[in-house]
Design an enzyme around this catalytic site. Structure first.
Site, PDB file in Angstrom:
ATOM      1  N   PHE A 175      -5.186   2.474  14.473  1.00 24.63           N
ATOM      2  CA  PHE A 175      -5.384   3.485  13.441  1.00 24.63           C
ATOM      3  C   PHE A 175      -6.412   2.971  12.446  1.00 24.63           C
ATOM      4  CE2 PHE A 175      -2.015   5.701  15.282  1.00 24.63           C
ATOM      5  CZ  PHE A 175      -1.809   6.924  14.632  1.00 24.63           C
ATOM      6  N   ILE A 222      -3.408  -7.982  13.979  1.00 27.67           N
ATOM      7  CA  ILE A 222      -2.501  -7.690  15.097  1.00 27.67           C
ATOM      8  C   ILE A 222      -3.188  -6.840  16.150  1.00 27.67           C
ATOM      9  CG2 ILE A 222      -0.288  -6.667  15.727  1.00 27.67           C
ATOM     10  CD1 ILE A 222       0.584  -7.196  12.787  1.00 27.67           C
ATOM     11  N   ASN A 280       0.850  -1.188   0.000  1.00 23.51           N
ATOM     12  CA  ASN A 280       0.000   0.000   0.000  1.00 23.51           C
ATOM     13  C   ASN A 280       0.887   1.239   0.000  1.00 23.51           C
ATOM     14  OD1 ASN A 280       0.606   0.714   2.838  1.00 23.51           O
ATOM     15  ND2 ASN A 280      -0.545  -1.158   3.288  1.00 23.51           N
TER      16      ASN A 280
END
Length: 399
Positions: free
Chosen positions: A323, A305, A208
């Site tokens: 985030f 995670i 990304n």
């Protein structure tokens, strides 16, 4: 925290030198003694008389001042201080520091000291962005020099961007962090950052556009507040910060192992843009183009995670921050993600192409907590990091 501390303040030659007058006042309010040094160029912006009046001490200006050399040699001048502060640190001063030049009093003091140094850069945006300045900055950080700023905004030259010197109170906070224990002293914080690369075959991968800039800034800001930072980074475009423990990884699986292996920790900040998918089976040799049609790629889901750490039954960090990079319905999607993952906070932002945030120098975030949503104005990523680090310190102290 600064009572009785001795600050040697070197004022460089730039329009931001006027802020040094307020900086002197703020430091003396907090009990610090300030010994001022003016470069020749700085005298074009502030007068020795005004600096001396605010500092309550004589201003040091010349390398070969026989009277001052008889009273205190220039080398001793830098060694009796608890901290050397350069504000503003011009591009020229930074270059002299990085290359070891000593052709005036300021640069000689900086070269002749083993005292900690903090700089507050200030210059035109193009000078700041120039590869030479960035190389010098990397060298100085590698030498252990602490850095405050620069901020972004309008400049005296009429341009806009990074290069404005930090505000006096921001520099005071950096000085307190450098000299004091810091509000995060004794705290262990894990920060994940950057993208992950998921191999398709030996020459191709899924990735990304994350640059790793925001995660790097967060790690640096937390370290500045005294935290022990374990920085787990994918193949980011920006170098990792100095003074933190760095673990480099490529894939989501490697990042998971590194993050879990860094526990226990007081806080985990999952700022990495982890790829959601990987190849179910990575090809062992390069996939060839054939006339028989396009290759069929079979994907598998990567480990989550953030959710795994948030939902640990034993050894869960007291604060887990995730985030959320969204392209629409930012607040709603981020709020749902916080509930789904089980983390304490979500830092959400709009990464639609029109925003320029993904891979850019600025960010505009919304902090999602149990108390609701708090939108922050668009600002530089270093400023976002400093604000988030301060909130983390507050939460840990009150928790």
């Amino acid at each position: 925290m600064l009572s009785g501390k001795r600050i040697l303040l070197i004022i460089g030659g730039g329009i931001a030198a006027y802020k040094s007058l307020d900086l002197i006042r703020r430091l003396r309010e907090r009990g610090a003694a300030v010994t001022p040094v003016l470069t020749k160029a700085a005298e074009q912006f502030v007068t020795p008389l005004s600096v001396a009046a605010l500092a309550g001490q004589n201003v040091h200006r010349d390398l070969f001042d026989l009277t001052q050399e008889a009273e205190m040699g220039h080398i001793q001048l830098s060694r009796v201080a608890d901290l050397l502060v350069v504000a503003p640190a011009t591009a020229d001063l930074m270059a002299k520091m990085a290359t070891g030049r000593a052709d005036d009093l300021a640069s000689t003091l900086l070269l002749a000291t083993d005292t900690p140094v903090l700089i507050a850069p200030a210059m035109n945006v193009r000078m700041w962005d120039h590869p030479a300045t960035q190389r010098n900055l990397a060298t100085l950080r590698g030498d252990g020099v602490a850095v405050s700023g620069p901020n972004e905004g309008d400049m005296a030259c009429g341009e806009y961007g990074p290069g404005r010197m930090s505000e006096p109170l921001e520099i005071v906070a950096a000085i307190e962090a450098r000299l004091g224990d810091g509000p995060l002293k004794g705290r262990r914080i894990v920060v994940t950052s950057g993208p992950t690369h998921e191999p398709i075959d030996p020459v191709r991968y899924i990735a990304n556009r994350s640059s790793g800039a925001q995660g790097t800034a967060i790690a640096r800001a937390l370290s500045a507040l005294g935290a022990e930072v374990i920085f787990v980074t994918g193949p980011a475009q920006v170098p990792p910060p100095e003074g933190v423990a760095v673990t480099r990884v490529e894939t989501a699986g490697e990042m998971r192992e590194a993050a879990l292996g860094a526990l226990p920790a007081d806080t985990v900040v999952c700022a990495a843009a982890v790829a959601d998918w990987r190849m179910a089976e990575e090809a062992t040799s390069k996939i060839k183009k054939t006339k028989g049609g396009l290759p069929v790629l079979t994907f598998a889901e990567n480990p989550d995670i953030l959710a795994e750490i948030s939902q640990l039954e034993a050894g869960r960090p007291s604060l887990v921050v995730g985030f959320a990079a969204e392209t629409d319905d930012v607040e709603a999607n981020a709020t749902a993600k916080r509930a789904r993952k089980g983390c304490d906070w979500i830092v959400a932002n709009d990464v639609s192409p029109a925003t320029g945030i993904m891979g850019g120098t600025e960010n505009a975030v919304t902090l999602i907590t149990a108390g609701g949503a708090e939108s922050w104005p668009r600002m530089g990523k270093d400023q976002v990091a400093a604000r988030l680090a301060a909130r983390i310190a507050e939460a840990l102290q009150n928790g």
